[in-house]
Enzyme design. Structure first.
Site, mmCIF file in Angstrom:
data_model
loop_
_atom_site.group_PDB
_atom_site.id
_atom_site.type_symbol
_atom_site.label_atom_id
_atom_site.label_comp_id
_atom_site.label_asym_id
_atom_site.label_seq_id
_atom_site.Cartn_x
_atom_site.Cartn_y
_atom_site.Cartn_z
ATOM 1 N N ASP A 23 -2.855 2.532 -6.090
ATOM 2 C CA ASP A 23 -1.837 2.609 -5.042
ATOM 3 C C ASP A 23 -1.745 1.389 -4.128
ATOM 4 O O ASP A 23 -1.052 1.437 -3.113
ATOM 5 C CB ASP A 23 -2.055 3.861 -4.190
ATOM 6 N N GLU A 24 -2.419 0.298 -4.473
ATOM 7 C CA GLU A 24 -2.291 -0.891 -3.627
ATOM 8 C C GLU A 24 -2.542 -2.161 -4.435
ATOM 9 O O GLU A 24 -3.253 -2.157 -5.435
ATOM 10 C CB GLU A 24 -3.216 -0.828 -2.413
ATOM 11 N N ASP A 73 0.853 -1.192 0.000
ATOM 12 C CA ASP A 73 0.000 0.000 0.000
ATOM 13 C C ASP A 73 0.883 1.234 0.000
ATOM 14 O O ASP A 73 1.669 1.445 0.939
ATOM 15 C CB ASP A 73 -0.907 -0.023 1.246
#
Length: 367
Positions: free
Chosen positions: A108-109, A14
């Site tokens: 983003d993860e 993350d």
């Protein structure tokens, strides 16, 4: 069922305050400043906040006006999604150096299954650290990671040592970790469910574990089985390299409320054009079109229609959107409009199978 029957080595990566961190990276004058991406002190919604802003209570999905009240010196910047997407692609290339079992959740993860990996390296903890170091070297950005036996626990673990840290929950510590965990930190338990559990005397994983399956299903319906399993370390969801998109759309928040339907149609033309572009890029079409209206009092109304044929062109999108707009009178001035298409003609790609990968030998080695 025993969780040892379904052990994997899963990493959840993350990125830390991704959008805000990219802005601070690209503009050194913003480094160390309280920053909000999206919104403004008068309008809009915050898409992301820097850690400096979070100290004042600013968070994503908060109105810009509220964020400015909490942090008077907050700096607002416009989001640059193409830039975020470019960096996200760089990060994913790093993931694929280690495994093909990568399941992106957003820009983003992502989850990575490294039970068997391209380096034949046994420790997921060491791999996670190396991946984070590569991300930092390649992009200049920090990432955090959670490492455990399944996606559910890895996701929770990634939040423990944020920012720029990681946490491993090995098999022998899973049950103790879950029993001590506050129920509000269980991934997927929102505010409404949390409050309901508190009223039922369920404050920790240990409290949840005391409840029978029948009890949980009586109070939480289909989710009851999920809660019953996860608190025992059982979560059977595999890392799926191919995630099937269920909808696609675009929306706009306006600097001033609008009440004229003619003016709304002008704005919807621009939104429909953006939806068409996204559909073309994704090579999909949809049968169900939804018009989203957010009023000046922040109440939200949606109007939908399911068609007989798939559509993807701006002309057809606007034709249906116009009909939905005039379906009934607009009750108040509008601050946001959105168009989305669902019921997509997405090809059902087969995920890479993981159930045939060797487990016994790999899982006996250090986590």
């Amino acid at each position: 069922m025993d969780f040892n029957e379904h052990l994997r080595k899963i990493i959840h990566v993350d990125m830390d305050a991704f959008y805000a961190s990219v802005e601070q990276l690209d503009d050194p004058s913003l480094e160390g400043k309280a920053l909000a991406v999206g919104g403004s002190s008068k309008r809009g919604v915050v898409a992301a906040a820097s850690y400096e802003a979070r100290k004042f209570g600013v968070k994503s999905a908060m109105s810009g006006r509220q964020a400015a009240r909490l942090c008077p010196h907050l700096i607002f910047v416009r989001p640059r999604f193409e830039r975020y997407k470019d960096i996200s692609q760089q990060i994913r290339k790093i993931f694929f150096e280690y495994t093909d079992l990568v399941e992106p959740l957003s820009l983003d993860e992502a989850y990575l299954d490294v039970t068997v990996n391209k380096f034949d390296f046994p420790s997921a903890t060491v791999l996670a650290r190396e991946i984070r170091e590569k991300i930092k070297a390649k992009t200049g950005l920090n990432a955090s990671a959670g490492i455990s036996i399944n996606k559910f626990i890895a996701k929770i673990a990634s939040d423990i040592n944020k920012p720029n840290g990681q946490k491993t929950i090995p098999p022998e510590k899973v049950i103790d970790f879950l029993e001590k965990l506050d129920i509000r930190k269980f991934y997927g338990v929102g505010k409404v469910t949390q409050d309901k559990m508190y009223r039922l005397g369920i404050f920790t994983g240990a409290d949840l574990k005391l409840k029978s399956l029948d009890y949980l299903q009586a109070h939480f319906s289909k989710s009851g089985l999920h809660y019953y399993n996860v608190v025992r370390g059982i979560h059977l969801s595999e890392v799926k390299p191919t995630r099937i998109r269920k909808s696609l759309g675009a929306e706009r928040t306006f600097s001033e409320n609008i009440s004229s339907e003619i003016y709304m149609l002008e704005k919807l033309e621009d939104i429909a054009e953006e939806v068409e572009r996204r559909l073309q890029n994704s090579k999909v079409a949809g049968k169900t079109i939804t018009l989203k209206l957010k009023y000046s009092d922040f109440s939200i109304q949606t109007r939908s229609k399911t068609l007989k044929l798939f559509i993807a062109s701006k002309a057809l999108i606007m034709e249906e959107t116009k009909a939905l707009l005039y379906q009934e009178p607009i009750k108040d001035s509008i601050r946001l409009l959105g168009i989305s298409l669902s019921n997509l003609n997405t090809e059902q790609s087969k995920p890479i199978k993981t159930d045939s990968l060797p487990k016994e030998e790999q899982l006996k080695l250090p986590f």
